[in-house]
Motif scaffolding. Sequence first.
Motif, PDB file in Angstrom:
ATOM      1  N   CYS A  99       0.857  -1.181   0.000  1.00  0.00           N
ATOM      2  CA  CYS A  99       0.000   0.000   0.000  1.00  0.00           C
ATOM      3  C   CYS A  99       0.896   1.235   0.000  1.00  0.00           C
ATOM      4  N   LYS A 100       0.737   2.104  -0.972  1.00  0.00           N
ATOM      5  CA  LYS A 100       1.579   3.286  -1.087  1.00  0.00           C
ATOM      6  C   LYS A 100       1.378   4.243   0.081  1.00  0.00           C
ATOM      7  N   LYS A 101       0.185   4.183   0.668  1.00  0.00           N
ATOM      8  CA  LYS A 101      -0.130   5.126   1.754  1.00  0.00           C
ATOM      9  C   LYS A 101       0.334   4.617   3.108  1.00  0.00           C
ATOM     10  N   HIS A 102       0.135   3.312   3.376  1.00  0.00           N
ATOM     11  CA  HIS A 102       0.431   2.787   4.709  1.00  0.00           C
ATOM     12  C   HIS A 102       1.627   1.852   4.730  1.00  0.00           C
ATOM     13  N   ASP A 103       2.246   1.616   3.596  1.00  0.00           N
ATOM     14  CA  ASP A 103       3.410   0.745   3.525  1.00  0.00           C
ATOM     15  C   ASP A 103       3.100  -0.630   4.121  1.00  0.00           C
ATOM     16  N   ARG A 104       1.918  -1.134   3.838  1.00  0.00           N
ATOM     17  CA  ARG A 104       1.474  -2.443   4.300  1.00  0.00           C
ATOM     18  C   ARG A 104       1.089  -3.310   3.105  1.00  0.00           C
ATOM     19  N   LEU A 105       1.038  -4.607   3.341  1.00  0.00           N
ATOM     20  CA  LEU A 105       0.717  -5.547   2.264  1.00  0.00           C
ATOM     21  C   LEU A 105      -0.728  -5.370   1.805  1.00  0.00           C
ATOM     22  N   LEU A 106      -0.906  -5.366   0.492  1.00  0.00           N
ATOM     23  CA  LEU A 106      -2.264  -5.315  -0.078  1.00  0.00           C
ATOM     24  C   LEU A 106      -2.830  -6.729  -0.047  1.00  0.00           C
ATOM     25  N   GLU A 107      -3.663  -7.001   0.928  1.00  0.00           N
ATOM     26  CA  GLU A 107      -4.211  -8.349   1.073  1.00  0.00           C
ATOM     27  C   GLU A 107      -5.729  -8.362   1.137  1.00  0.00           C
ATOM     28  N   LEU A 108      -6.364  -7.195   0.865  1.00  0.00           N
ATOM     29  CA  LEU A 108      -7.820  -7.090   0.860  1.00  0.00           C
ATOM     30  C   LEU A 108      -8.279  -6.434  -0.430  1.00  0.00           C
ATOM     31  N   PHE A 109      -9.582  -6.606  -0.731  1.00  0.00           N
ATOM     32  CA  PHE A 109     -10.152  -6.028  -1.961  1.00  0.00           C
ATOM     33  C   PHE A 109     -11.419  -5.261  -1.599  1.00  0.00           C
ATOM     34  N   CYS A 110     -11.469  -3.994  -2.006  1.00  0.00           N
ATOM     35  CA  CYS A 110     -12.654  -3.160  -1.771  1.00  0.00           C
ATOM     36  C   CYS A 110     -13.607  -3.337  -2.946  1.00  0.00           C
ATOM     37  N   GLN A 111     -14.741  -3.990  -2.696  1.00  0.00           N
ATOM     38  CA  GLN A 111     -15.717  -4.221  -3.761  1.00  0.00           C
ATOM     39  C   GLN A 111     -16.462  -2.948  -4.122  1.00  0.00           C
ATOM     40  N   THR A 112     -16.499  -2.006  -3.179  1.00  0.00           N
ATOM     41  CA  THR A 112     -17.210  -0.753  -3.441  1.00  0.00           C
ATOM     42  C   THR A 112     -16.503   0.048  -4.523  1.00  0.00           C
ATOM     43  N   GLU A 113     -15.157   0.212  -4.364  1.00  0.00           N
ATOM     44  CA  GLU A 113     -14.397   1.009  -5.327  1.00  0.00           C
ATOM     45  C   GLU A 113     -13.568   0.158  -6.269  1.00  0.00           C
ATOM     46  N   GLN A 114     -13.644  -1.172  -6.088  1.00  0.00           N
ATOM     47  CA  GLN A 114     -12.930  -2.098  -6.964  1.00  0.00           C
ATOM     48  C   GLN A 114     -11.427  -1.805  -6.988  1.00  0.00           C
ATOM     49  N   VAL A 115     -10.846  -1.690  -5.754  1.00  0.00           N
ATOM     50  CA  VAL A 115      -9.403  -1.460  -5.634  1.00  0.00           C
ATOM     51  C   VAL A 115      -8.853  -2.387  -4.558  1.00  0.00           C
ATOM     52  N   TYR A 116      -7.505  -2.547  -4.566  1.00  0.00           N
ATOM     53  CA  TYR A 116      -6.838  -3.374  -3.580  1.00  0.00           C
ATOM     54  C   TYR A 116      -6.434  -2.486  -2.398  1.00  0.00           C
TER      55      TYR A 116
END
Length: 541
Positions: free
Chosen positions: A148-165
Amino acid sequence: MACANANWSEENFSCSICLDAFSSPVTTPCGHNFCRTCITKYWDEQVKYKCPVCNELFNTRPDLRVNTLLSEMVDRFGTSVRVKEQPCVEPAEVPCDVCTGTQLKAVKSCLVCFISYCQTHLEPHQRVTVLKKHRLVEPMDRLEDRMCKKHDRLLELFCQTEQVYVCQFCTETDHKSHTVVPLKEEYEVKMAQLGKIEAEVQQMIEERQKNIQEIKDTVKRSKADADREIADGVQVITALMRCIEKCQDDLNQMVKERLKSTEKQAEGLIKELEQEIEDLTNRSLEVKQLSHTKDHLHFLQTFRSLKDPPPTRDWMTVEVCPPSYVGTLRRSLDQLEETLNMEMKKLRDAELKRVQQYEVDVTLDPDTAHPKLILSEDGKQVHDGDEEKELPDNPERFTLCVCVLTRQSFSSGRFYFEVLVKDKTGWYLGVARESINRIGQIILSPERGYWTIAFNKDGMVFSGNPAVRLPLRAEIQKVGVFVDYDEGLVSFYDVEARVHIYSATGCSFSEPLCPILCPSLYDYKGDNSAPLIISPVNQTD
């Protein structure tokens, strides 16, 4: 100074970063040795300074000095050794992020360190207790893209509302009220969709393969049709050539026989004349001889026998009449024409039978019929009812011209239908574009979307601009209409007489075509009341 152990393995003289023999070896405060260049480059790429082997953290960047003893031992042994060979990275494989120089193939990626390791550089994660707790996964390329560019954490979830990781911290801030699911769950959903897409794509492939086969079959049938047409043409033309040759032979024979008869008559007359000339010549000799005799008794006795001349024909009444050839050629050509007509009849029968194979079942559409028209329940007949019915407004209905279209339309291929016109004094029929204007007066012409023939007391015409007047050999009873959409052809046939009436060629069709019928109105005597009837094709007619 103690002697170096000659049984040391090559690994004792190899940098654990580049896996080659040490070059300017330096020692970290934790006691591990590395090439100066390797450890310097490694620390340049790190936020925190730690040992690549044991992961010990240093508060400040250590001041490194060359390990003189190790450097001398490397020089002494003169080694350029490598650790036991490991597979080098191939295209499309994940490289080890720690290796310098020749990069080896990564065997694991650490989701805590965000580094991919080869088997050698993975060793600390398998040995050090703290590192053993790190999450190791199959090698992943571009690990930084999974952060995650903002939190420097692993992208391991998916937002179905905005269709982003998103990462775990994102669900507590920007995506707090959104529907968020684990990547695995979204992966399974998308995999199911992918399966459906794959099935759809496969179906599209199969449909196109079927289309290819249909095209190939069409080409094959076209070739067979072409070969049959050529063979039939050769057969017919050969037969016609034989007829012409026979006509010429018969003409030559007839003329020669008449000439021979005349020559035979002349030969007999000449022979008879020659015989008379010979008899008269002999008599002339006798007369000359008698004229020279001096014996009176002999002269008188002989003269008595000369009084009766030899019998001869009166040639003033005899003549040789040359043969007359008047009408000979005409009679031969009449015979040839009769033969040609028989062959043409066979061709017309064959052509009509061929187009009749494309018969389609069409029925009249009451929603398009002019208010005066009456249609049969089966949609096969139409005639003028002499009264205009009150019907709801319908933009598809003819308002002025007493016409009706069929329910069926055709936008490709070939089709054929027949209409019984017996006992009618006026009508027109053919095909029309589906989008023709049906309000008010219409003009029948191909430019306006109509390909029709019309019949009335003045004869029969193709409704073009200008109209084409057509020959009418006898009272027509049934009309056949054939359309080859792709070839741009509309042909009309007199079914009972097996005669081709007219063909419109080079037509441009860009939309569906509908058969169109117009029975015309009653005349003032009440005639023309018979219906137009769409009749089934009978190829035995």
